[in-house]
Design a protein around this motif. Structure first.
Motif, mmCIF file in Angstrom:
data_model
loop_
_atom_site.group_PDB
_atom_site.id
_atom_site.type_symbol
_atom_site.label_atom_id
_atom_site.label_comp_id
_atom_site.label_asym_id
_atom_site.label_seq_id
_atom_site.Cartn_x
_atom_site.Cartn_y
_atom_site.Cartn_z
ATOM 1 N N SER A 30 23.521 25.427 42.688
ATOM 2 C CA SER A 30 23.333 25.869 41.309
ATOM 3 C C SER A 30 22.664 24.806 40.443
ATOM 4 O O SER A 30 22.752 23.616 40.717
ATOM 5 C CB SER A 30 24.684 26.213 40.667
ATOM 6 N N THR A 31 22.025 25.284 39.404
ATOM 7 C CA THR A 31 21.486 24.434 38.355
ATOM 8 C C THR A 31 22.238 24.772 37.082
ATOM 9 O O THR A 31 22.348 25.945 36.717
ATOM 10 C CB THR A 31 19.983 24.683 38.151
ATOM 11 N N ILE A 32 22.766 23.755 36.420
ATOM 12 C CA ILE A 32 23.476 23.936 35.159
ATOM 13 C C ILE A 32 22.618 23.311 34.062
ATOM 14 O O ILE A 32 22.195 22.157 34.181
ATOM 15 C CB ILE A 32 24.859 23.269 35.198
ATOM 16 N N GLU A 126 24.022 26.437 13.672
ATOM 17 C CA GLU A 126 23.616 25.650 14.840
ATOM 18 C C GLU A 126 24.203 26.340 16.063
ATOM 19 O O GLU A 126 25.353 26.786 16.030
ATOM 20 C CB GLU A 126 24.117 24.212 14.735
ATOM 21 N N VAL A 127 23.409 26.444 17.131
ATOM 22 C CA VAL A 127 23.841 27.150 18.338
ATOM 23 C C VAL A 127 23.572 26.272 19.551
ATOM 24 O O VAL A 127 22.474 25.732 19.709
ATOM 25 C CB VAL A 127 23.101 28.500 18.500
ATOM 26 N N GLU A 128 24.579 26.129 20.404
ATOM 27 C CA GLU A 128 24.391 25.430 21.672
ATOM 28 C C GLU A 128 24.799 26.365 22.803
ATOM 29 O O GLU A 128 25.677 27.214 22.630
ATOM 30 C CB GLU A 128 25.169 24.119 21.724
ATOM 31 N N VAL A 129 24.132 26.212 23.945
ATOM 32 C CA VAL A 129 24.434 27.085 25.077
ATOM 33 C C VAL A 129 24.503 26.285 26.373
ATOM 34 O O VAL A 129 23.968 25.182 26.477
ATOM 35 C CB VAL A 129 23.393 28.231 25.251
ATOM 36 N N MET A 130 25.174 26.912 27.349
ATOM 37 C CA MET A 130 25.177 26.421 28.715
ATOM 38 C C MET A 130 24.712 27.590 29.589
ATOM 39 O O MET A 130 25.167 28.720 29.411
ATOM 40 C CB MET A 130 26.569 25.978 29.162
ATOM 41 N N ALA A 131 23.785 27.299 30.487
ATOM 42 C CA ALA A 131 23.277 28.320 31.403
ATOM 43 C C ALA A 131 23.458 27.838 32.836
ATOM 44 O O ALA A 131 23.414 26.629 33.104
ATOM 45 C CB ALA A 131 21.795 28.602 31.114
ATOM 46 N N VAL A 132 23.656 28.783 33.740
ATOM 47 C CA VAL A 132 23.787 28.482 35.157
ATOM 48 C C VAL A 132 22.865 29.423 35.915
ATOM 49 O O VAL A 132 22.852 30.638 35.660
ATOM 50 C CB VAL A 132 25.252 28.656 35.653
ATOM 51 N N LEU A 133 22.100 28.860 36.836
ATOM 52 C CA LEU A 133 21.193 29.681 37.634
ATOM 53 C C LEU A 133 21.140 29.115 39.050
ATOM 54 O O LEU A 133 21.523 27.962 39.278
ATOM 55 C CB LEU A 133 19.800 29.726 37.005
ATOM 56 N N PRO A 134 20.683 29.937 40.011
ATOM 57 C CA PRO A 134 20.566 29.424 41.368
ATOM 58 C C PRO A 134 19.592 28.254 41.395
ATOM 59 O O PRO A 134 18.584 28.248 40.673
ATOM 60 C CB PRO A 134 20.004 30.607 42.156
ATOM 61 N N ARG A 135 19.896 27.266 42.194
ATOM 62 C CA ARG A 135 19.034 26.087 42.289
ATOM 63 C C ARG A 135 17.712 26.477 42.940
ATOM 64 O O ARG A 135 17.684 27.120 43.976
ATOM 65 C CB ARG A 135 19.729 25.008 43.107
ATOM 66 N N SER A 136 16.630 26.054 42.312
ATOM 67 C CA SER A 136 15.312 26.343 42.861
ATOM 68 C C SER A 136 14.995 25.357 43.966
ATOM 69 O O SER A 136 15.437 24.207 43.941
ATOM 70 C CB SER A 136 14.248 26.270 41.749
ATOM 71 N N GLY A 137 14.230 25.789 44.920
ATOM 72 C CA GLY A 137 13.834 24.886 46.007
ATOM 73 C C GLY A 137 12.828 23.881 45.502
ATOM 74 O O GLY A 137 11.813 24.228 44.942
ATOM 75 N N GLU A 138 13.131 22.618 45.664
ATOM 76 C CA GLU A 138 12.217 21.556 45.192
ATOM 77 C C GLU A 138 11.803 20.691 46.339
ATOM 78 O O GLU A 138 12.486 20.494 47.273
ATOM 79 C CB GLU A 138 12.901 20.701 44.120
#
Length: 138
Positions: A30-32, A126-138
């Motif tokens: 995952s990517t956070i 003011e707005v802050e967020v956290m997102a999680v997505l599948p880790r991309s192949g690098e």
């Protein structure tokens, strides 16, 4: 775990030496993305739509969208959102804008609080967020 910080092109740069717009953590599969609180500013850090919750909300979600996009993320990847309002009575105006960007079937966890002031006198949200997505192949 790999950690990188970023201030993507296309969004107002934070004041030098103060903070980064996003910390990107590569953890397992995952990517956070941890985004700093965003206010409604232009490229010169002047408040856009002074004292206007709806107008500032529009600008903030535009900036958040650009930061997410720079990291291959979408609004549906947001898992947590924190909102700071200087007048909790304007949360309906904020909510109207927010609903246009967030998927009602995949709503993130959320906290909304009233604060006495923000770092810019004309800023009302003011707005802050956290997102999680599948880790991309690098």
């Amino acid at each position: 775990m790999k950690k990188t910080v970023d201030n993507p092109a296309g969004v107002p740069a934070p004041p030098p030496g103060r903070y980064s717009h996003v910390v990107r953590l590569e953890v397992g599969d995952s990517t956070i993305l941890l985004l700093s609180g965003q206010c409604s500013v232009d490229d010169d850090l002047n408040v856009v739509a002074p004292h206007d919750t709806r107008g500032q909300s529009e600008r903030i979600f535009e900036i958040i969208g650009k930061i997410l996009d720079a990291h291959g993320a979408k609004f549906t990847d947001i898992v947590n959102i924190r909102t700071y309002l200087t007048d909790i009575g304007t949360r309906a105006e904020y909510g109207e804008v927010r609903r246009r960007f967030l998927d009602p079937e995949q709503l993130p966890t959320s906290t909304t609080v009233e604060v006495s002031a923000l770092f810019l006198p004309e800023a009302v949200i003011e707005v802050e967020v956290m997102a999680v997505l599948p880790r991309s192949g690098e």
